[in-house]
Scaffold this active site. Structure first.
Site, PDB file in Angstrom:
ATOM      1  CG  ASP A 196      -8.242  -4.527   1.608  1.00  0.00           C
ATOM      2  OD1 ASP A 196      -9.179  -4.010   2.243  1.00  0.00           O
ATOM      3  OD2 ASP A 196      -8.170  -4.519   0.365  1.00  0.00           O
ATOM      4  CG  ASP A 230     -13.868  -6.712   2.250  1.00  0.00           C
ATOM      5  OD1 ASP A 230     -13.613  -5.945   3.197  1.00  0.00           O
ATOM      6  OD2 ASP A 230     -14.339  -6.323   1.156  1.00  0.00           O
ATOM      7  CE  LYS A 240       1.545 -17.733  -2.320  1.00  0.00           C
ATOM      8  NZ  LYS A 240       0.645 -18.906  -2.431  1.00  0.00           N
ATOM      9  CE1 TYR A 259      -3.587  -2.543   0.604  1.00  0.00           C
ATOM     10  CE2 TYR A 259      -4.645  -0.471   1.124  1.00  0.00           C
ATOM     11  CZ  TYR A 259      -4.735  -1.799   0.796  1.00  0.00           C
ATOM     12  OH  TYR A 259      -5.957  -2.376   0.667  1.00  0.00           O
ATOM     13  CG  ASP A 262      -2.403 -20.239  -1.006  1.00  0.00           C
ATOM     14  OD1 ASP A 262      -1.870 -20.219   0.129  1.00  0.00           O
ATOM     15  OD2 ASP A 262      -1.924 -20.893  -1.951  1.00  0.00           O
TER      16      ASP A 262
END
Ligand code: IPM
Ligand code: MG
Length: 354
Positions: A245, A249, A189, A135, A221
């Site tokens: 983020d 959600d 990851k 970001y 994942d």
């Protein structure tokens, strides 16, 4: 106790108005100052995060935010978009720790798209690092250069984390877990990205300081898959800005509606910005149907984390539970047999319960 109120765009002003009513009803000595952030600030001043708002935010002990953004401003250059205002205030106030609890209220078990037995009793805290990662990484941009012999546009973002940034959010995760079920799952990851190899290393280095907390690691994942397969295995999930983020959600929908989830973004001094996890929902803006509960619950988080008023925080939370038990529902959580209400009526019910 100074609170800066930033209603923002879309449904922001409607839901914030209900949260402010709840705050006022507590009859505590708050000073409130309203300012502009996001698209409304662009319209009024040309900037999504004008200087007056920066000053108001710096002066306040806590910030209450509705939501920012909308299709009207999507055509603007990136620097002038409402989202830049949000990223700007996070960075300016150093709000590195984003707490996004995903809690299922028993009354809403049927509102989730997952089977009730998979989600009943769900209580996860997603802790998202908020001021680093891809970001904010430099360099960034879209440039034209030669790649494989062809002059073409190239988009660049840089994923970057320093060990200090990882350590401070890691510590918050362990501390938070101590007040809950003492389990931290760190999401990365590391099979592909060096940044997150460092993330995993630093988390492992911290673990011996918290022998009473169980630390596990999961690749992002797999974490996305596990969240819908068996979400109750998680207690605290800690992860970087981008993965957080996305996963927050995803987790929000386990609880039935993103319209229910509050959030807190804290800096090292306990100053915080409090906002619902959902966005500005331009499609329903101005219709008086948005769910104000996430913003009202964000006020509870404000009282808890910035002002240390646990009893008042719980008063708000039990009032929300009560209105759900009484059957009041906005459209996003409505099911036959319950009472459909609008934004202001939902606010009325919470006030009555309070
Ligand atoms: C969020 C939002 C923001 C983010 C956007 C609006 C910039 O999706 O708070 O989760 O990506 O952080
Ligand atoms: Mg998001």
């Amino acid at each position: 106790m100074k609170i800066c109120v930033l209603p923002g765009d879309g449904i922001g002003p409607e839901i914030t108005a209900q949260a402010v009513r709840v705050l006022k009803a507590l009859d505590l000595k708050f000073e409130m100052e309203e300012a502009l952030l996001g698209g409304c600030a662009v319209d009024a001043t040309g900037s999504p995060f004008p200087e007056a708002t920066q000053k108001a935010a710096l002066d306040a002990d806590a910030v209450l935010l509705g939501a920012v953004g909308g299709p009207k401003w999507d055509v603007l250059p990136r620097e002038q978009r409402p989202e830049r205002g949000l990223l700007g205030i996070r960075k300016l106030l150093g709000l590195f720790a984003n707490l996004r609890p995903a809690v299922l209220y028993p009354e809403l078990a049927n509102a989730s798209t997952l089977k009730p037995e998979v989600v009943s009793g769900l209580d996860i805290l997603i802790l998202r690092e908020l001021t680093g990662d891809i970001y904010f990484g430099q360099p960034r941009g879209i440039e034209t250069r030669e790649v494989e012999g062809v002059q073409q546009r190239v988009g660049v973002n840089t994923m970057i984390y320093s060990e200090n940034e990882i350590r401070r959010i890691g510590r918050m995760a362990f501390e938070a877990a101590r007040k809950r079920s003492r389990k931290v799952c760190s999401v990365d990851k590391m099979n592909v990205l060096e940044t997150t190899q460092l993330w995993r290393d630093v988390m492992n280095e911290l673990a011996p300081e918290y022998p009473d907390v169980e630390l596990t690691h999961m690749l992002v994942d797999n974490a996305a898959m596990q969240l819908v397969r068996a979400p109750k295995q998680f207690d605290v999930m800690v992860t970087g800005n981008m993965f957080g983020d996305i996963l927050s959600d995803e987790a929000s929908m386990l609880t039935g509606s993103i319209g229910m989830l509050p959030s807190a973004s804290l800096n090292e001094t306990g100053k915080g910005l409090y906002e619902p996890c959902h966005g500005s929902a331009p499609d329903i803006a101005g219709k008086g149907v948005a769910n104000p509960l996430a913003t009202i619950l964000s006020v509870a988080m404000m009282l808890r984390y910035t002002f240390g008023m646990e009893a008042e925080a719980q008063r708000i939370e039990s009032s929300v539970k009560k209105v759900l038990a009484q059957g009041f529902r906005t459209g996003d959580i409505y099911e036959p047999g319950t009472k459909k209400v609008g934004t202001a009526e939902m606010g009325d019910s919470v006030l009555a319960a309070l």
